[in-house]
Structures are given as structure tokens and as C-alpha cells.
Design a protein around this motif. Structure first.
Motif, PDB file in Angstrom:
ATOM      1  N   LEU A   1      26.148  20.823 -10.975  1.00  0.00           N
ATOM      2  CA  LEU A   1      27.370  20.918 -10.177  1.00  0.00           C
ATOM      3  C   LEU A   1      28.479  21.618 -10.954  1.00  0.00           C
ATOM      4  N   MET A   2      28.651  21.269 -12.231  1.00  0.00           N
ATOM      5  CA  MET A   2      29.712  21.875 -13.028  1.00  0.00           C
ATOM      6  C   MET A   2      29.438  23.353 -13.307  1.00  0.00           C
ATOM      7  N   VAL A   3      28.161  23.710 -13.478  1.00  0.00           N
ATOM      8  CA  VAL A   3      27.814  25.127 -13.633  1.00  0.00           C
ATOM      9  C   VAL A   3      28.159  25.882 -12.348  1.00  0.00           C
ATOM     10  N   GLY A   4      27.869  25.261 -11.201  1.00  0.00           N
ATOM     11  CA  GLY A   4      28.217  25.877  -9.923  1.00  0.00           C
ATOM     12  C   GLY A   4      29.716  26.055  -9.764  1.00  0.00           C
ATOM     13  N   LEU A   5      30.489  25.053 -10.172  1.00  0.00           N
ATOM     14  CA  LEU A   5      31.945  25.157 -10.103  1.00  0.00           C
ATOM     15  C   LEU A   5      32.460  26.268 -11.021  1.00  0.00           C
ATOM     16  N   THR A   6      31.818  26.416 -12.176  1.00  0.00           N
ATOM     17  CA  THR A   6      32.211  27.475 -13.106  1.00  0.00           C
ATOM     18  C   THR A   6      31.987  28.849 -12.492  1.00  0.00           C
ATOM     19  N   MET A   7      30.818  29.038 -11.896  1.00  0.00           N
ATOM     20  CA  MET A   7      30.536  30.315 -11.246  1.00  0.00           C
ATOM     21  C   MET A   7      31.485  30.555 -10.077  1.00  0.00           C
ATOM     22  N   MET A   8      31.806  29.499  -9.333  1.00  0.00           N
ATOM     23  CA  MET A   8      32.732  29.641  -8.218  1.00  0.00           C
ATOM     24  C   MET A   8      34.089  30.143  -8.705  1.00  0.00           C
ATOM     25  N   LEU A   9      34.586  29.558  -9.788  1.00  0.00           N
ATOM     26  CA  LEU A   9      35.864  30.000 -10.329  1.00  0.00           C
ATOM     27  C   LEU A   9      35.756  31.421 -10.874  1.00  0.00           C
ATOM     28  N   GLY A  10      34.600  31.753 -11.459  1.00  0.00           N
ATOM     29  CA  GLY A  10      34.403  33.101 -11.963  1.00  0.00           C
ATOM     30  C   GLY A  10      34.492  34.150 -10.873  1.00  0.00           C
ATOM     31  N   THR A  11      34.007  33.811  -9.682  1.00  0.00           N
ATOM     32  CA  THR A  11      34.055  34.774  -8.583  1.00  0.00           C
ATOM     33  C   THR A  11      35.488  35.056  -8.134  1.00  0.00           C
ATOM     34  N   PHE A  12      36.410  34.132  -8.412  1.00  0.00           N
ATOM     35  CA  PHE A  12      37.806  34.425  -8.119  1.00  0.00           C
ATOM     36  C   PHE A  12      38.279  35.604  -8.967  1.00  0.00           C
TER      37      PHE A  12
ATOM     38  N   PHE B   1      25.823  34.146  -1.104  1.00  0.00           N
ATOM     39  CA  PHE B   1      25.466  32.728  -1.003  1.00  0.00           C
ATOM     40  C   PHE B   1      24.082  32.481  -1.600  1.00  0.00           C
ATOM     41  N   ALA B   2      23.149  33.391  -1.318  1.00  0.00           N
ATOM     42  CA  ALA B   2      21.784  33.248  -1.835  1.00  0.00           C
ATOM     43  C   ALA B   2      21.746  33.303  -3.354  1.00  0.00           C
ATOM     44  N   PHE B   3      22.763  33.938  -3.955  1.00  0.00           N
ATOM     45  CA  PHE B   3      22.821  34.024  -5.413  1.00  0.00           C
ATOM     46  C   PHE B   3      22.953  32.653  -6.055  1.00  0.00           C
ATOM     47  N   GLY B   4      23.385  31.657  -5.283  1.00  0.00           N
ATOM     48  CA  GLY B   4      23.480  30.306  -5.826  1.00  0.00           C
ATOM     49  C   GLY B   4      22.175  29.824  -6.424  1.00  0.00           C
ATOM     50  N   GLY B   5      21.053  30.304  -5.884  1.00  0.00           N
ATOM     51  CA  GLY B   5      19.754  29.933  -6.441  1.00  0.00           C
ATOM     52  C   GLY B   5      19.545  30.467  -7.840  1.00  0.00           C
ATOM     53  N   GLN B   6      20.193  31.599  -8.165  1.00  0.00           N
ATOM     54  CA  GLN B   6      20.041  32.174  -9.502  1.00  0.00           C
ATOM     55  C   GLN B   6      20.634  31.268 -10.570  1.00  0.00           C
ATOM     56  N   LEU B   7      21.747  30.622 -10.251  1.00  0.00           N
ATOM     57  CA  LEU B   7      22.423  29.782 -11.238  1.00  0.00           C
ATOM     58  C   LEU B   7      21.557  28.621 -11.707  1.00  0.00           C
TER      59      LEU B   7
ATOM     60  N   SER C   1      34.499  41.784  -1.929  1.00  0.00           N
ATOM     61  CA  SER C   1      34.988  40.428  -2.205  1.00  0.00           C
ATOM     62  C   SER C   1      34.252  39.392  -1.366  1.00  0.00           C
ATOM     63  N   THR C   2      33.754  39.783  -0.170  1.00  0.00           N
ATOM     64  CA  THR C   2      32.988  38.825   0.628  1.00  0.00           C
ATOM     65  C   THR C   2      31.670  38.479  -0.065  1.00  0.00           C
ATOM     66  N   LEU C   3      31.118  39.439  -0.818  1.00  0.00           N
ATOM     67  CA  LEU C   3      29.928  39.150  -1.618  1.00  0.00           C
ATOM     68  C   LEU C   3      30.232  38.057  -2.634  1.00  0.00           C
ATOM     69  N   TYR C   4      31.366  38.196  -3.333  1.00  0.00           N
ATOM     70  CA  TYR C   4      31.720  37.215  -4.350  1.00  0.00           C
ATOM     71  C   TYR C   4      32.190  35.898  -3.737  1.00  0.00           C
ATOM     72  N   CYS C   5      32.767  35.957  -2.540  1.00  0.00           N
ATOM     73  CA  CYS C   5      33.088  34.706  -1.842  1.00  0.00           C
ATOM     74  C   CYS C   5      31.807  33.949  -1.510  1.00  0.00           C
ATOM     75  N   GLY C   6      30.778  34.693  -1.110  1.00  0.00           N
ATOM     76  CA  GLY C   6      29.480  34.070  -0.868  1.00  0.00           C
ATOM     77  C   GLY C   6      28.913  33.457  -2.131  1.00  0.00           C
ATOM     78  N   VAL C   7      29.082  34.159  -3.262  1.00  0.00           N
ATOM     79  CA  VAL C   7      28.638  33.617  -4.547  1.00  0.00           C
ATOM     80  C   VAL C   7      29.371  32.314  -4.856  1.00  0.00           C
ATOM     81  N   ALA C   8      30.679  32.296  -4.587  1.00  0.00           N
ATOM     82  CA  ALA C   8      31.481  31.100  -4.861  1.00  0.00           C
ATOM     83  C   ALA C   8      30.986  29.910  -4.051  1.00  0.00           C
ATOM     84  N   VAL C   9      30.808  30.123  -2.753  1.00  0.00           N
ATOM     85  CA  VAL C   9      30.362  29.031  -1.885  1.00  0.00           C
ATOM     86  C   VAL C   9      28.927  28.635  -2.220  1.00  0.00           C
ATOM     87  N   GLY C  10      28.058  29.630  -2.387  1.00  0.00           N
ATOM     88  CA  GLY C  10      26.658  29.346  -2.684  1.00  0.00           C
ATOM     89  C   GLY C  10      26.471  28.643  -4.009  1.00  0.00           C
TER      90      GLY C  10
END
Length: 423
Positions: free
Chosen positions: A140-151, A324-330, A264-273
Motif C-alpha cells: 500500500l505504501m509503495v502504491g501511495l509513493t507511486m501515486m504521489l510521484g505521478t503528481f 491504471f494497468a501499470f499498477g500491476g507493475q509496482l 497527464s491522464t496516463l499518469y492519473c491512471g498510474v496514480a489511481v492504479g
């Protein structure tokens, strides 16, 4: 975790430490994607074409990838405070060198310094997470880190063009360098050793500095996870970080700011995913199924994005779903920390991230090389003008790389702790 570890003061401190690493990751993401929104300016100012631009941008990845293992080892042995603060300072220095560059060589040197500093951002954040948070919360924390990175990526592709228009790309890079200098000072004072965990950590740490590296490189699963992460990252490094904006401006006739909004919509998808997939993985107590599903979803999206003409709204939806699908990479990073012991987690993540960052080293210049090979010599305002079909041909290998990631999931073992206990 002890009762004292779960107290409010400890939680506040842990979140502050995590935020410092995550903000650094956000900052370096803005630096990473910055060439995409000034591609035409750089080609015009330095008198270069697509391949040279790709090599200039990839100088960031040369440093980033080559330093992953040394930085991982340094994090395991020295600790985060000195490494993170110094790394941020290198990023700031790189921005200043890039802003004053009068040649491609000097600009590449600036990008190299940015990459050298950024090498610590993600693996440093993961190291801080593994030290300050229980294992069940790592994904979860790794996901939050990537989400902030996409900002940071969103800032880079949406807001940086406005700064470039207002003050030029050189002064904008000076501004980014100044921000990095302040962040470096802040991190120096915030990051301290976690004293209550230090004695246990030192007892488990082997005497030889290369022991963690040898363990990581001799573990086949680490390489499967690293290659999976690399192939999944190709669309972000080659398309999102550099060639996406030129592709959209040429194929769909968008302006730079509008094309940046699409990216930016690509990176928004990364953030959510990143957040949703990580949380879902913890809830399902499984990593591999979500990695496979993410790769398959990304493959479908990128093939359509690159090869099929679609309306603008559909393109934005496809970019969001692909992100969003990139979330699986993390999850490959979480799986690495679950495969190796704590004392080797830093270098293990370093090996993984080094392999992943090779995607930018290889594919950013490769796309430019293909474009130059197909180029008919047409120019526009001093920059090469590539045909629409040339962009589609050059970016097809980027889309298909995700197919390789999908195939690799059949060779990856499940690593969730509960699955290990059950087996």
C-alpha cells in the motif's frame, strides 16, 4: 510491531519520513518527463534530430540505471539520510547545468547528473517504507509513493509548458534546481536513523558488503520480476516521458499544453492504479494474478493507442486505463522485498530498478532512430517533421513490449507472506 511503534508520535514520524522520500520521487519525476514538453525547443536550439534527442533524454537513464545497485548497497550500509540528501542535491546541480548548456554534450551532462541524483528516489523511498512500516502495509505504501510521484509527472507535462512559455525552458530549469536545493536541506534535517530498530537490523546484516548483491543476482525470481517490471515500464519511459507529446501533437494536431494534458491522464491512471491495485493485492493476498491482469490490459490499450486512429475522448480513456494497468507493475517491487531478507532488500530493489530503467536507455533512442530512418527530410520551424505513419511504426515495439511482460508472469511465483505460510 511493538506497542510503542504503533503510538501516535511514531506514526506521525513514520509518515513524515515517508513523505520526504515520496516528495523526492515526485520531484525527480518532473525532471524525468521535462524533455517531452520541450522536445521541439531542444531540437531547434541544439540543431539535432530525433535520435540525438532520444540519446540526450536517455542520458538521465544511463546514470539512473547504472547507479541502482551501488545506491541500493549504500542504503543498506550507510542509511538514508546522507544518501537521500546528497542525491537531491545532485538533481538540483543537474538542473542548473542543463539550464546553462550551450551544446548537446553539456545538456547531456546535466541530464546525467539529474539521473544520478534520481537513482535514489524510488529505492530510497522503498527502503524507508520497509524500515518504518510493517510488511503487511508495504504494498500500500509503495502504491501511495507511486501515486504521489505521478503528481510530479503531471506537473511536468501539464504545468511546465506554461513555465516554458512564460520564462523559457532555461529559467524554468533554474527554478526546478532551486526547489531541489531546498528539498535537499529539508531532508537532511528530517531523516534520522530509526534507533529502536537499529540493533536488530545490524545483527542480521552480513559482514561482507557484497553479500546482499550476490544473494539478489543469484535468485532467479529477482530477474523474472525485474524483467517484468522493465517491459511494463517501456511505455512510460519511451512514450510518457519523451515521445508521447510529439506523437499527439503530430498525429492529432494538438498543442503542447493540450498534448501534455492528454499524457497527464496516463499518469492519473498510474496514480489511481498504483493505489487501487496495491490495496487490492493486499486484500486478495496475492501478487501474481494482478501483475498478469495489468500486463494484458496494458497490451490491449497501447496497441490501440499507437496503431488505431480514435477520437480524442477515447484516447484519453485509453491512456487512463493503460496507466491504471501499470499498477500491476509496482507489485514487482513488493514481491522483491518479500523474496529477499530485510538486510538485502535495498540492493534487491536496486537490481530490479536498474533493470527497469534500462527501458529508457534502450527505447528512447530506439524510437528516435526509427523515426530518423523513416524521415523524409521535411522540417517545421527548424525541427524535423515526422509523418504520422512513421510515429506509429516507431512506437509499435513500445506497445508490444508489454506482451513480453504478460508472458513473463507465467514464470513468476506468488510471494505474498500468507501464500508462503500456506505452502
Amino acid at each position: 510491531m511493538t506497542s510503542s511503534s504503533t503510538s501516535s508520535p511514531w506514526l506521525v514520524r513514520a509518515l513524515a519520513v515517508w513523505a520526504c522520500g515520496a516528495i523526492f520521487y515526485c520531484y525527480q519525476f518532473a525532471l524525468r518527463v521535462s524533455p517531452s514538453v520541450m522536445a521541439d525547443n531542444l531540437m531547434c536550439d541544439f540543431g539535432v534530430q530525433g535520435c540525438a534527442l532520444g540519446a540526450l533524454s536517455a542520458a538521465y537513464y544511463y546514470a539512473y540505471a547504472s547507479l541502482q545497485i551501488p545506491v541500493g548497497m549504500a542504503l543498506d550500509r550507510i542509511g538514508a539520510r546522507k544518501i537521500v540528501a546528497t542525491s537531491i542535491f545532485l538533481c538540483a546541480l543537474g538542473c542548473l547545468a542543463f539550464s546553462g548548456a550551450s551544446s548537446v554534450f553539456m545538456a547531456s551532462l546535466g541530464r546525467f547528473l539529474m539521473g544520478a541524483g534520481s537513482a535514489c528516489a524510488f529505492i530510497g523511498s522503498i527502503k524507508l517504507i520497509t524500515l518504518w512500516f510493517p510488511q503487511r502495509h508495504v504494498a500500500l505504501m509503495v502504491g501511495l509513493t507511486m501515486m504521489l510521484g505521478t503528481f510530479g509527472a503531471t506537473f511536468g507535462v501539464v504545468l511546465l509548458p506554461r513555465f516554458f512559455d512564460a520564462m523559457g525552458w532555461r529559467y524554468s530549469m533554474i527554478l526546478l534546481g532551486t526547489a531541489g536545493a531546498f528539498l535537499s536541506i529539508f531532508s537532511w534535517f528530517l531523516l534520522q536513523k530509526k534507533k529502536e530498530n537499529q540493533s536488530v537490523y545490524e545483527k542480521k546484516e552480513p559482514q561482507k558488503i557484497g553479500a546482499g548483491l550476490m544473494l539478489a543476482v543469484r535468485t532467479p525470481q529477482i530477474w523474472c520480476l525485474a524483467l517484468f517490471g522493465c517491459l511494463m515500464y517501456v511505455p512510460l519511459s519511451a512514450f510518457g516521458d519523451l515521445w508521447g507529446v510529439p506523437f499527439l501533437t503530430r498525429v492529432y494536431g494538438l498543442g503542447k499544453s493540450e498534448a501534455g494534458l492528454f499524457i497527464s491522464t496516463l499518469y492519473c491512471g498510474v496514480a489511481v492504479g498504483s493505489l487501487v491495485v496495491s490495496a487490492l493485492s493486499d486484500r486478495l493476498k496475492a501478487r501474481r494474478p494482478l501483475m498478469r491482469a495489468g500486463a494484458f490490459m496494458a497490451l490491449l490499450c497501447y496497441v490501440i493507442i499507437v496503431m488505431v486512429p480514435v477520437p480524442g475522448t477515447v484516447m484519453m480513456i485509453l491512456l487512463f486505463v493503460a496507466g491504471f494497468a501499470f499498477g500491476g507493475q509496482l507489485l514487482c517491487f513488493t514481491a522483491v522485498t518479500e523474496t529477499l531478507p530485510l538486510w538485502a532488500s535495498g540492493v534487491g530493489v536496486g537490481v530490479t530498478n536498474m533493470t527497469i530503467m534500462m527501458s529508457g536507455v534502450i527505447f528512447e533512442p530506439l524510437v528516435g532512430q526509427i523515426l530518423d530512418m523513416l524521415w523524409d527530410g521535411a522540417t517545421q520551424e527548424g525541427s524535423p517533421l515526422y509523418a504520422i505513419e512513421h510515429f506509429r511504426t516507431a512506437l509499435l515495439p513500445v506497445a508490444l513490449s508489454v506482451g513480453g511482460a504478460f508472458l513473463l508472469t507465467f514464470f513468476i511465483r506468488e510471494t505474498h507472506p500468507d501464500h508462503k505460510k500456506a505452502s
